[in-house]
Write a protein that holds these residues in place. Structure first.
Motif, PDB file in Angstrom:
ATOM      1  N   TYR A  92      51.784  11.834  17.071  1.00 49.32           N
ATOM      2  CA  TYR A  92      52.341  11.715  17.333  1.00 49.32           C
ATOM      3  C   TYR A  92      51.644  10.261  18.582  1.00 49.32           C
ATOM      4  O   TYR A  92      50.832  10.202  18.461  1.00 49.32           O
ATOM      5  CB  TYR A  92      51.704  13.266  18.594  1.00 49.32           C
ATOM      6  CG  TYR A  92      53.617  14.481  18.167  1.00 49.32           C
ATOM      7  CD1 TYR A  92      52.249  14.701  17.040  1.00 49.32           C
ATOM      8  CD2 TYR A  92      54.354  14.443  18.798  1.00 49.32           C
ATOM      9  CE1 TYR A  92      53.107  16.193  17.317  1.00 49.32           C
ATOM     10  CE2 TYR A  92      54.892  15.509  18.872  1.00 49.32           C
ATOM     11  CZ  TYR A  92      54.244  16.036  18.017  1.00 49.32           C
ATOM     12  OH  TYR A  92      55.757  17.609  17.904  1.00 49.32           O
TER      13      TYR A  92
ATOM     14  N   ARG B  92      48.291  16.655  15.348  1.00 49.57           N
ATOM     15  CA  ARG B  92      48.165  18.192  15.638  1.00 49.57           C
ATOM     16  C   ARG B  92      49.163  18.677  15.233  1.00 49.57           C
ATOM     17  O   ARG B  92      49.819  17.990  14.297  1.00 49.57           O
ATOM     18  CB  ARG B  92      48.752  18.649  17.288  1.00 49.57           C
ATOM     19  CG  ARG B  92      50.106  18.609  17.602  1.00 49.57           C
ATOM     20  CD  ARG B  92      50.454  18.315  19.101  1.00 49.57           C
ATOM     21  NE  ARG B  92      50.443  20.281  19.284  1.00 49.57           N
ATOM     22  CZ  ARG B  92      51.607  20.970  18.417  1.00 49.57           C
ATOM     23  NH1 ARG B  92      52.896  20.873  18.210  1.00 49.57           N
ATOM     24  NH2 ARG B  92      51.086  22.063  19.008  1.00 49.57           N
TER      25      ARG B  92
ATOM     26  N   GLY C 267      52.205  21.266  13.871  1.00 44.78           N
ATOM     27  CA  GLY C 267      53.830  20.932  14.035  1.00 44.78           C
ATOM     28  C   GLY C 267      53.940  22.166  15.167  1.00 44.78           C
ATOM     29  O   GLY C 267      55.161  22.572  15.445  1.00 44.78           O
ATOM     30  N   ASN C 268      52.884  23.573  14.613  1.00 44.44           N
ATOM     31  CA  ASN C 268      53.645  25.041  15.056  1.00 44.44           C
ATOM     32  C   ASN C 268      53.694  24.397  17.183  1.00 44.44           C
ATOM     33  O   ASN C 268      52.755  24.266  18.027  1.00 44.44           O
ATOM     34  CB  ASN C 268      52.889  25.806  14.423  1.00 44.44           C
ATOM     35  CG  ASN C 268      51.241  25.512  15.334  1.00 44.44           C
ATOM     36  OD1 ASN C 268      50.704  24.331  14.890  1.00 44.44           O
ATOM     37  ND2 ASN C 268      50.925  26.929  15.924  1.00 44.44           N
ATOM     38  N   ALA C 269      54.651  25.366  17.429  1.00 50.12           N
ATOM     39  CA  ALA C 269      54.612  25.240  18.511  1.00 50.12           C
ATOM     40  C   ALA C 269      53.758  26.059  19.715  1.00 50.12           C
ATOM     41  O   ALA C 269      53.296  27.381  19.062  1.00 50.12           O
ATOM     42  CB  ALA C 269      56.383  26.000  19.141  1.00 50.12           C
ATOM     43  N   GLY C 270      53.677  25.478  20.371  1.00 49.72           N
ATOM     44  CA  GLY C 270      52.735  26.279  21.945  1.00 49.72           C
ATOM     45  C   GLY C 270      51.394  25.409  21.882  1.00 49.72           C
ATOM     46  O   GLY C 270      50.644  26.002  22.608  1.00 49.72           O
ATOM     47  N   ASN C 271      50.792  24.842  21.291  1.00 47.42           N
ATOM     48  CA  ASN C 271      49.821  24.630  21.169  1.00 47.42           C
ATOM     49  C   ASN C 271      49.204  22.608  21.629  1.00 47.42           C
ATOM     50  O   ASN C 271      50.792  22.204  21.691  1.00 47.42           O
ATOM     51  CB  ASN C 271      49.235  23.984  19.653  1.00 47.42           C
ATOM     52  CG  ASN C 271      48.765  25.127  18.815  1.00 47.42           C
ATOM     53  OD1 ASN C 271      49.612  25.628  18.997  1.00 47.42           O
ATOM     54  ND2 ASN C 271      48.594  24.235  17.692  1.00 47.42           N
ATOM     55  N   MET C 272      48.833  22.773  22.858  1.00 50.88           N
ATOM     56  CA  MET C 272      48.570  21.874  23.502  1.00 50.88           C
ATOM     57  C   MET C 272      48.374  20.737  23.246  1.00 50.88           C
ATOM     58  O   MET C 272      47.730  20.232  21.540  1.00 50.88           O
ATOM     59  CB  MET C 272      47.502  22.294  24.367  1.00 50.88           C
ATOM     60  CG  MET C 272      46.098  21.970  24.708  1.00 50.88           C
ATOM     61  SD  MET C 272      45.526  23.147  23.336  1.00 50.88           S
ATOM     62  CE  MET C 272      44.049  22.492  22.810  1.00 50.88           C
ATOM     63  N   LEU C 273      47.884  19.274  23.625  1.00 50.70           N
ATOM     64  CA  LEU C 273      47.744  18.080  22.926  1.00 50.70           C
ATOM     65  C   LEU C 273      46.421  17.967  23.458  1.00 50.70           C
ATOM     66  O   LEU C 273      46.232  17.815  25.074  1.00 50.70           O
ATOM     67  CB  LEU C 273      48.652  16.955  23.704  1.00 50.70           C
ATOM     68  CG  LEU C 273      50.459  16.935  23.053  1.00 50.70           C
ATOM     69  CD1 LEU C 273      50.994  16.249  23.844  1.00 50.70           C
ATOM     70  CD2 LEU C 273      50.381  16.802  21.303  1.00 50.70           C
ATOM     71  N   THR C 274      45.524  17.109  22.584  1.00 53.50           N
ATOM     72  CA  THR C 274      44.626  16.754  22.842  1.00 53.50           C
ATOM     73  C   THR C 274      44.140  15.417  22.493  1.00 53.50           C
ATOM     74  O   THR C 274      44.718  14.713  21.831  1.00 53.50           O
ATOM     75  CB  THR C 274      43.058  17.057  21.602  1.00 53.50           C
ATOM     76  OG1 THR C 274      43.829  19.134  22.065  1.00 53.50           O
ATOM     77  CG2 THR C 274      42.158  17.079  22.709  1.00 53.50           C
TER      78      THR C 274
END
Lengths: 111, 116
Positions: free
Chosen positions: A34, A91, A93-100
């Motif tokens: 991203y 990151r 691709g699964n939903a719910g994880n935050m961006l670091t």
């Protein structure tokens, strides 16, 4: 999520292409690349993302190497308004994880 | 594309008082929202993950009793900085993901908090 490495800063002449590199040598198969940018005192803005194919939209192009260990964000005709900090984030691709967010690249577009 | 509205954009408060920051997803529902903090010349640091209808998940080192998060609906999350001190002065940013499309994560415009 895989760690990314970006140059701290870059300059680009107005009207020229800005090529921002990002290394992500530990990327795994299900991780996307991203790109976001943050103009001073604003929230980050989504630019583009990709998995393994090159991508292009109205803002930029994303070139991902065949081994996926690095990528380049290309702003084809940089303007002064493109001056910002550009973040490359990897990151899953699964939903719910935050961006670091890492340190990003501070791009300065000069007249 | 997805829009996240954050309010207020700027607030100045006195030490010891509390400040509430709102984050709304305008055209989509967000079961999860994220709160970040950014100090000058630094990158964004995740503070907590806000989950609709349940307790927030806080990152290590973030005091849950100081930074109260409420996510009572699918379009609204709030962050309340309680008993604010000058060291809490920072840029606070929320984020949510629109699962309908391919836009990745959308961020609010941020809230500049100054505690005097």
């Amino acid at each position: 999520d895989a760690k990314t490495t970006q140059p701290t800063s870059m300059d680009c002449a107005e009207g020229r292409a800005a090529n921002l590199p990002c290394n992500h040598s530990t990327i795994s198969g299900n991780e996307y690349v991203y790109w976001y940018r943050q103009i001073h005192s604003q929230g980050p803005q989504y630019i583009i993302h990709g998995l393994k194919n090159n991508e292009t939209n109205e803002m930029a192009s994303l070139i991902i190497t065949e081994d996926r260990k690095s990528s380049t964000l290309i702003l084809p005709h940089a303007t002064l308004r493109d001056t910002a900090v550009y973040y490359c984030i990897v990151r899953a691709g699964n939903a719910g994880n935050m961006l670091t967010f890492g340190g990003g690249t501070r791009l300065m577009v000069k007249p | 594309g997805a829009v996240v509205s954050q309010h207020p954009s700027r607030v100045i408060c006195k030490s010891g008082t509390s400040v509430k920051i709102e984050c709304r997803s305008l055209d989509f529902q967000a079961t999860t929202m994220f709160w970040y903090r950014q100090f000058p010349k630094q990158s964004l640091m995740l503070m907590a993950t806000s989950n609709e209808g349940s307790k927030a998940t806080y990152e290590q080192g973030v005091e849950k009793d100081k930074f109260l998060i409420n996510h009572a609906s699918l379009t609204l999350s709030t962050l309340t900085v309680t008993s604010a001190h000058p060291e809490d002065s920072s840029f606070y940013i929320c984020s949510a993901r629109d699962l309908r499309g391919n836009y990745g994560y959308t961020f609010g415009s941020g809230t500049r908090l100054t505690v005097v």
